[in-house]
Design a protein around this motif. Structure first.
Motif, mmCIF file in Angstrom:
data_model
loop_
_atom_site.group_PDB
_atom_site.id
_atom_site.type_symbol
_atom_site.label_atom_id
_atom_site.label_comp_id
_atom_site.label_asym_id
_atom_site.label_seq_id
_atom_site.Cartn_x
_atom_site.Cartn_y
_atom_site.Cartn_z
ATOM 1 N N MET A 1 9.347 12.639 0.905
ATOM 2 C CA MET A 1 9.988 11.672 1.810
ATOM 3 C C MET A 1 9.382 10.301 1.592
ATOM 4 O O MET A 1 8.164 10.178 1.440
ATOM 5 N N SER A 2 10.200 9.259 1.609
ATOM 6 C CA SER A 2 9.720 7.902 1.409
ATOM 7 C C SER A 2 8.896 7.457 2.602
ATOM 8 O O SER A 2 9.230 7.709 3.750
ATOM 9 N N ARG A 3 7.775 6.782 2.317
ATOM 10 C CA ARG A 3 6.944 6.250 3.375
ATOM 11 C C ARG A 3 7.544 4.954 3.888
ATOM 12 O O ARG A 3 8.074 4.158 3.129
ATOM 13 N N PRO A 4 7.446 4.693 5.214
ATOM 14 C CA PRO A 4 7.945 3.413 5.733
ATOM 15 C C PRO A 4 7.104 2.272 5.201
ATOM 16 O O PRO A 4 5.901 2.425 4.959
ATOM 17 N N LEU A 5 7.740 1.120 5.011
ATOM 18 C CA LEU A 5 7.008 -0.055 4.581
ATOM 19 C C LEU A 5 6.213 -0.609 5.744
ATOM 20 O O LEU A 5 6.516 -0.350 6.906
ATOM 21 N N PRO A 6 5.156 -1.406 5.455
ATOM 22 C CA PRO A 6 4.401 -2.033 6.536
ATOM 23 C C PRO A 6 5.316 -2.895 7.395
ATOM 24 O O PRO A 6 6.247 -3.524 6.917
ATOM 25 N N VAL A 7 5.054 -2.911 8.687
ATOM 26 C CA VAL A 7 5.887 -3.686 9.584
ATOM 27 C C VAL A 7 5.602 -5.160 9.389
ATOM 28 O O VAL A 7 4.603 -5.561 8.821
ATOM 29 N N ALA A 8 6.540 -5.996 9.880
ATOM 30 C CA ALA A 8 6.399 -7.440 9.741
ATOM 31 C C ALA A 8 5.082 -7.891 10.340
ATOM 32 O O ALA A 8 4.675 -7.453 11.412
ATOM 33 N N ARG A 11 0.802 -7.843 6.562
ATOM 34 C CA ARG A 11 0.786 -7.994 5.114
ATOM 35 C C ARG A 11 -0.580 -7.655 4.553
ATOM 36 O O ARG A 11 -1.594 -7.813 5.218
ATOM 37 N N PRO A 12 -0.653 -7.212 3.284
ATOM 38 C CA PRO A 12 -1.956 -7.083 2.632
ATOM 39 C C PRO A 12 -2.655 -8.439 2.617
ATOM 40 O O PRO A 12 -2.025 -9.475 2.409
ATOM 41 N N VAL A 13 -3.957 -8.443 2.844
ATOM 42 C CA VAL A 13 -4.723 -9.687 2.884
ATOM 43 C C VAL A 13 -5.282 -9.970 1.495
ATOM 44 O O VAL A 13 -5.976 -9.139 0.905
ATOM 45 N N ALA A 14 -4.958 -11.145 0.976
ATOM 46 C CA ALA A 14 -5.417 -11.511 -0.363
ATOM 47 C C ALA A 14 -6.922 -11.732 -0.370
ATOM 48 O O ALA A 14 -7.495 -12.269 0.586
ATOM 49 N N ALA A 15 -7.563 -11.320 -1.458
ATOM 50 C CA ALA A 15 -8.981 -11.615 -1.637
ATOM 51 C C ALA A 15 -9.197 -13.093 -1.910
ATOM 52 O O ALA A 15 -10.236 -13.667 -1.554
ATOM 53 N N GLN A 57 3.746 -2.493 -3.408
ATOM 54 C CA GLN A 57 3.008 -2.394 -4.672
ATOM 55 C C GLN A 57 1.593 -2.954 -4.526
ATOM 56 O O GLN A 57 0.632 -2.368 -5.018
ATOM 57 N N ILE A 58 1.471 -4.086 -3.842
ATOM 58 C CA ILE A 58 0.156 -4.698 -3.663
ATOM 59 C C ILE A 58 -0.768 -3.758 -2.901
ATOM 60 O O ILE A 58 -1.922 -3.542 -3.286
ATOM 61 N N ARG A 59 -0.270 -3.194 -1.820
ATOM 62 C CA ARG A 59 -1.095 -2.326 -0.985
ATOM 63 C C ARG A 59 -1.618 -1.124 -1.785
ATOM 64 O O ARG A 59 -2.783 -0.721 -1.640
ATOM 65 N N ASP A 60 -0.795 -0.565 -2.623
ATOM 66 C CA ASP A 60 -1.183 0.601 -3.418
ATOM 67 C C ASP A 60 -2.073 0.206 -4.587
ATOM 68 O O ASP A 60 -3.168 0.755 -4.783
ATOM 69 N N LEU A 61 -1.645 -0.782 -5.366
ATOM 70 C CA LEU A 61 -2.337 -1.107 -6.614
ATOM 71 C C LEU A 61 -3.673 -1.808 -6.398
ATOM 72 O O LEU A 61 -4.585 -1.674 -7.222
#
Length: 319
Positions: A1-8, A11-15, A57-61
């Motif tokens: 089953m597809s995982r839901p995307l992060p809610v608005a 966001r992933p926090v950039a380094a 993709q960012i969150r995973d990679l």
């Protein structure tokens, strides 16, 4: 089953963030996620999108890669360009600037481009920075030419009338306004598969509606005249392709043409029931393909230090 995307708002926090300076002086907002020294991945988003389009993709990679994502000029937090600042050459200039700003000399990365982001890579295929820094490429939901003629957004028989109507849609000057139930249905019809989950439709609608009118129209006019067939033939790195079978904007005919023309095509993956927004509609598949390319073409190396200079508004500016 597809995982839901992060809610608005989550966001992933950039380094790190920086401003890359393009050939004409345009400043391009760049986010770097993950750890320095990890294998590098560069993400180039499509028309009317921004870096948040790649959140899944960012969150995973970013767990074990250095992920570099940037806002195309006029999108996200990259400023609107001058009137004559929209062209396929400008796309290539901006990508070159991002690569130069974030990768050490000779350092390789896997590049992934969605829609106009894939066209960016094709446009830059002969550029020195791209050839120096690219180990492999993933092209998602994109094409190199005949976008108006092949588009299926207007539900009528192919021909001059359909082409004219599609051109009018790409260049429409009306503001998109707030996201509403009607606008979500329209966006889903034009850009996503019929079975797309409501949260993913909402994610795409929120991103697209945030794009300012001026760059949306300017880039729409560029796409209407697109001809990057020669750029495809010059993209001489291992390249994989992903396309959705329900993509109305860049139907699979484009992906099949790319697969036939690329000098080093690794194959075409057609995703049943998926539309144009593949990184959001099928995030696990897109992420897995990027990981596959990194494993095959980007062995781990020594620490790679990005080059930065003056800090501007909390960001580095790199010329």
């Amino acid at each position: 089953m597809s995982r839901p995307l992060p809610v608005a708002g989550r966001r992933p926090v950039a380094a790190r963030e920086l401003l890359a300076v393009s050939a004409d002086g345009s400043r391009i907002h760049v986010e770097i996620h993950g750890q320095e020294g990890a294998p590098a991945v560069v993400l180039s988003h499509g028309w009317t999108c921004n870096t948040s389009f790649w959140d899944a993709q960012i969150r995973d990679l970013a767990v074990d890669h250095r992920v570099i994502a940037y806002d195309q000029r006029g999108h996200g937090t990259s400023p609107v360009a001058a009137r004559d600042g929209y062209s396929t050459d400008a796309l290539a200039d901006d990508l070159e600037a991002v690569l130069a700003a974030t990768l050490a000399p000779g350092e390789k990365a896997v590049l992934a481009g969605h829609s106009m982001g894939g066209m960016t890579i094709m446009s830059a295929s002969r550029r020195p920075e791209l050839r120096e820094h690219t180990a492999a490429v993933l092209l998602c939901s994109t094409g190199s030419s005949r976008l108006l003629a092949e588009s299926l957004v207007v539900p009528m028989r192919a021909g001059a009338v359909r082409t004219r109507l599609t051109r009018a849609i790409l260049g429409a000057r009306a503001p998109l306004g707030p996201v509403t139930p009607v606008s979500r249905r329209i966006l889903k019809y034009g850009t996503m598969g019929a079975g797309s989950a409501p949260d993913r439709v909402e994610t795409c609608a929120r991103i697209v509606h945030a794009c300012p009118r001026i760059p949306r129209v300017a880039w729409g006019n560029v796409l209407a005249e697109l001809d990057l067939d020669e750029g495809v033939r010059e993209l001489r790195v291992p390249t994989a392709i992903i396309a959705g079978t329900e993509d109305r904007l860049t139907p699979p005919v484009h992906a099949r043409a790319l697969a036939a023309a690329l000098p080093d095509c690794l194959g075409l993956t057609e995703l049943a029931g998926v539309g144009h927004m593949t990184p959001v509609e099928a995030p696990e598949t897109v992420t897995a393909k990027i990981r596959e390319l990194v494993t095959a073409y980007l062995p781990s190396g020594p620490d790679r230090d990005a080059r930065g200079t003056t800090d501007i508004e909390g960001k580095e500016e790199v010329a």
